[in-house]
Design a protein around this motif. Structure first.
Motif: not given
Length: 694
Positions: A446-456
């Protein structure tokens, strides 16, 4: 028990819809004209069998080809007659003759260079021009009426009308007869190639007789001869597989397969056609999964429909097993049987090889970028030097016994011919069985791609919620990859059969809501939850660091094997041993450092800031071994624990002094110009002062 028809005469037999032919033996049988439409022929053996037309059908189709040849002869003769009018003493006859000659020359030229369709389009344009000329003639008449007298009117009408009618008739005639002749003649020629391959002499004689008869009647030898040459050329090119004449070839093959052996809609999974003769055979809509075609004769004479047999290059590969350095990009090769094929240096970029048999195939240096490989069988195949960027293997892909010394994770470029080689050390190679173990973690994720500023923190909470809401999914993070400057890919394994689309949608709905919360609201959600805090710290570290630099400044941090489901610790890179221990220690160091207070002096770093910098320097160092890194990070953790009250507890001062001494000892064996040594020489004295050690 499987049925045995080996060596039998089955000409014209009807087996339509039979379901009891699984594993049946038709080897060496004569199946010309047999009907297997809709039959279940799974695992059937058709090796050395003879398919195609029965003799009565051959005779019937040759007669049809004779009639087509006769028609082409008459049409060519008519064209010859039109052209012969250029020698007429009458101007009215010469005009259509010249127009017909020009149109025919243009048609023949364009057809031989660009194909039959282009030739017909060109003639259609000429027809439009003729209409335009007729209109111009009419306008000329109108102008003449306005300017001249009755005599001028009569002349203008006669000339304009004669020219317009002559041109329109000539062009229309040339279009109709040249087009019809070329089509009829080409179909007849192609039909002869396809139907009467074994009867070439008889057909040629019939064709010659037809042409000779036509010549005798019309006397227009030149036109007919030119037309005959054109039709022969088109037929020859069509049967060679020239795409410009594919229409002619398809029509000819369709005629030739009429009355031939039919496997239409049949299930031929795992069927064996080794060295069978298959001309004039219908395979439309047949299931050809893993069907074996080695050394089949006349596979280019079958009616393939939309199956993979429609591609001439693929047919050649199936028959010969030789595909070295060939291009199969974006081809639909699902279920194809390429066992033991030579595919070295071949390109399968974007191709679909799912369920294909590649057992013992040589795929050395093959380009497998974005190749779909679900349930593909690579047993015993050679993959040394292959390029596997974003290839689509799954947990159903078979990699048992794969021979692979090294692999490339990206396609080569001029500046980097060996991109991301694995193993990284060019002096090392995979041992037997190593490649399958190396590639196993990326089977189905399951690939979860985050962009536009990641909030860890929001990522950590959202993923923890997803794990708790879907225990049946057995989610486990296996990799974090930093993409670009601040984008992140979170990759997790799942149980088989899980709807990844649903999980992804639920995760991002939760993540976006959490990201909108204030920091204080987020902190309330993670209070006393070490799992979330550990994952948050690891995500922050991944976004701040980069282990690899790839072409295009694409930074990647790959931290595999993170398990937040059953452990409060964050494990490290998959592979066990010192690397896994290093990841655990790094996570614990992050936790200890983040528990320290921030510097009270905004202009000067405190213990928290100094230890954070020291940890990052140690983690990024290329001079230390993994074991030494683990020892050094343990000392940093000790300093962090002691830093809670650095000057009030003598015991902690003693502990800090010992830790600093240990760090200096670990760094003492490194070159003085090493970056780690330079940073340590700056940081350790300041840290010592903050602990009150002078």
């Amino acid at each position: 028990m499987a049925l045995d028809f080996s060596g039998q005469n089955l000409r014209g037999r009807n087996f339509k819809g039979r379901q009891d032919f699984v594993g049946a033996n038709f080897s060496y049988a004569d199946i010309r004209g047999a009907n297997f439409s809709g039959a279940n022929l799974t695992d059937a053996n058709f090796s050395y069998s003879q398919a195609g037309l029965q003799k009565r059908w051959v005779i019937s189709l040759v007669l049809v080809s004779f009639l087509l040849s006769e028609l082409s002869g008459y049409l060519s003769a008519f064209n010859g007659f039109l052209v012969s009018q250029v020698f007429s003493s009458s101007l009215e006859n010469q005009i259509p003759g010249w127009v017909a000659l020009i149109v025919l020359i243009a048609f023949y030229f364009i057809t031989t260079r660009q194909g039959l369709t282009a030739g017909l389009v060109a003639v259609a344009v000429a027809v439009a021009v003729a209409v335009a000329v007729a209109v111009v003639g009419a306008i000329a008449v109108a102008v003449a009426v306005a300017v001249a007298g009755a005599i001028a009117i009569a002349i203008a009408v006669a000339v304009a009308g004669a020219i317009a009618i002559a041109i329109a008739f000539a062009v229309a005639g040339a279009f109709a007869f040249a087009g019809a002749f070329a089509f009829a003649g080409a179909v007849a020629g192609a039909f002869a190639f396809a139907v009467a391959f074994a009867f070439a002499g008889a057909f040629t004689g019939a064709f010659a007789f037809s042409v000779a008869f036509t010549f005798a009647i019309t006397g227009a030898f030149a036109g007919a001869f030119a037309g005959m040459l054109l039709s022969i050329y088109i037929a020859w090119q069509a049967m060679k597989g020239n795409e410009k004449y594919s229409l002619i070839r398809d029509v000819a093959i369709a005629f030739a397969a009429t009355g031939g052996t039919s496997f239409r809609n049949a299930n031929l999974t795992n069927a064996d056609f080794t060295q069978a003769k298959l001309k004039s055979t219908d395979f439309r809509n047949a299931t050809l999964t893993l069907t074996y075609w080695h050394q089949v004769k006349m596979l280019d004479r079958v009616r393939s429909g939309s199956t993979y047999l429609q591609n001439s290059q693929v047919r050649k590969l199936l028959v010969t097993g030789q595909g070295q350095d060939k291009n199969f990009d974006r081809q639909n090769l699902r279920g194809i049987n390429l066992q033991s094929a030579n595919l070295a240096d071949a390109s399968f970029i974007g191709a679909d090889l799912s369920e294909a048999n590649l057992q013992d195939a040589d795929l050395s240096r093959a380009k497998l970028k974005q190749t779909q490989l679900d349930a593909t069988d690579f047993t015993g195949a050679t993959l040394t030097g292959a390029f596997i960027e974003d290839w689509g293997i799954t947990n159903e892909t078979k990699l048992h016994g794969v021979r692979c010394e090294y692999i490339f994770m990206r396609l080569p470029t001029k500046t980097n011919p060996d991109p991301l080689r694995k193993p990284d050390n060019h002096q090392e190679v995979f041992q037997d069985g190593d490649f399958a173990e190396f590639i196993k973690p990326i089977f189905d994720t399951l690939d979860l791609y985050h962009n536009q500023g990641v909030d860890p923190r929001a990522v950590a909470i959202a993923f923890k919620n997803l794990v708790e809401n879907h225990p049946e999914a057995e989610l486990e993070i296996v990799a974090m990859e930093k993409r670009g400057d601040d984008n992140l890919l979170l990759r997790a394994t799942t149980a088989a059969g899980i709807n990844k689309s649903q999980l992804s949608a639920e995760y991002f709905d939760d993540y976006n809501q959490l990201k909108a919360l204030s920091q204080s609201q987020q902190l309330l959600l993670i209070e006393k939850d070490d799992r979330i805090r550990s994952l948050e710290i690891m995500l922050t570290t991944a976004l701040q660091q980069s282990k690899y630099h790839i072409a295009g400044d694409n930074k990647v941090s790959d931290i595999s094997g993170i398990n937040i489901q059953n452990s409060s610790n964050v494990s490290g890179v998959a592979g066990g041993g010192s690397v896994a221990n290093l990841g655990t220690i790094s996570g614990n160091v992050n936790i200890a450092i983040n528990e320290l207070p921030d510097s009270s002096d905004g202009d000067k770093p405190g213990i928290k800031e100094l230890l954070t910098q020291l940890q990052a320097t140690i983690s990024q160092s290329s001079e230390l071994s993994d074991e030494d890194k683990a020892d050094a990070l343990e000392q940093v953790q000790t300093l962090a624990e002691a830093g809670k009250n650095p000057q009030q507890e003598p015991t902690k001062q003693k502990t800090a002094k010992k830790a600093i001494t240990m760090l200096k000892g670990l760094f003492s064996g490194l070159p003085t110009v090493a970056k780690l040594v330079e940073e340590a020489n700056k940081l350790l004295p300041i840290i010592s002062q903050l602990f009150g050690l002078g």
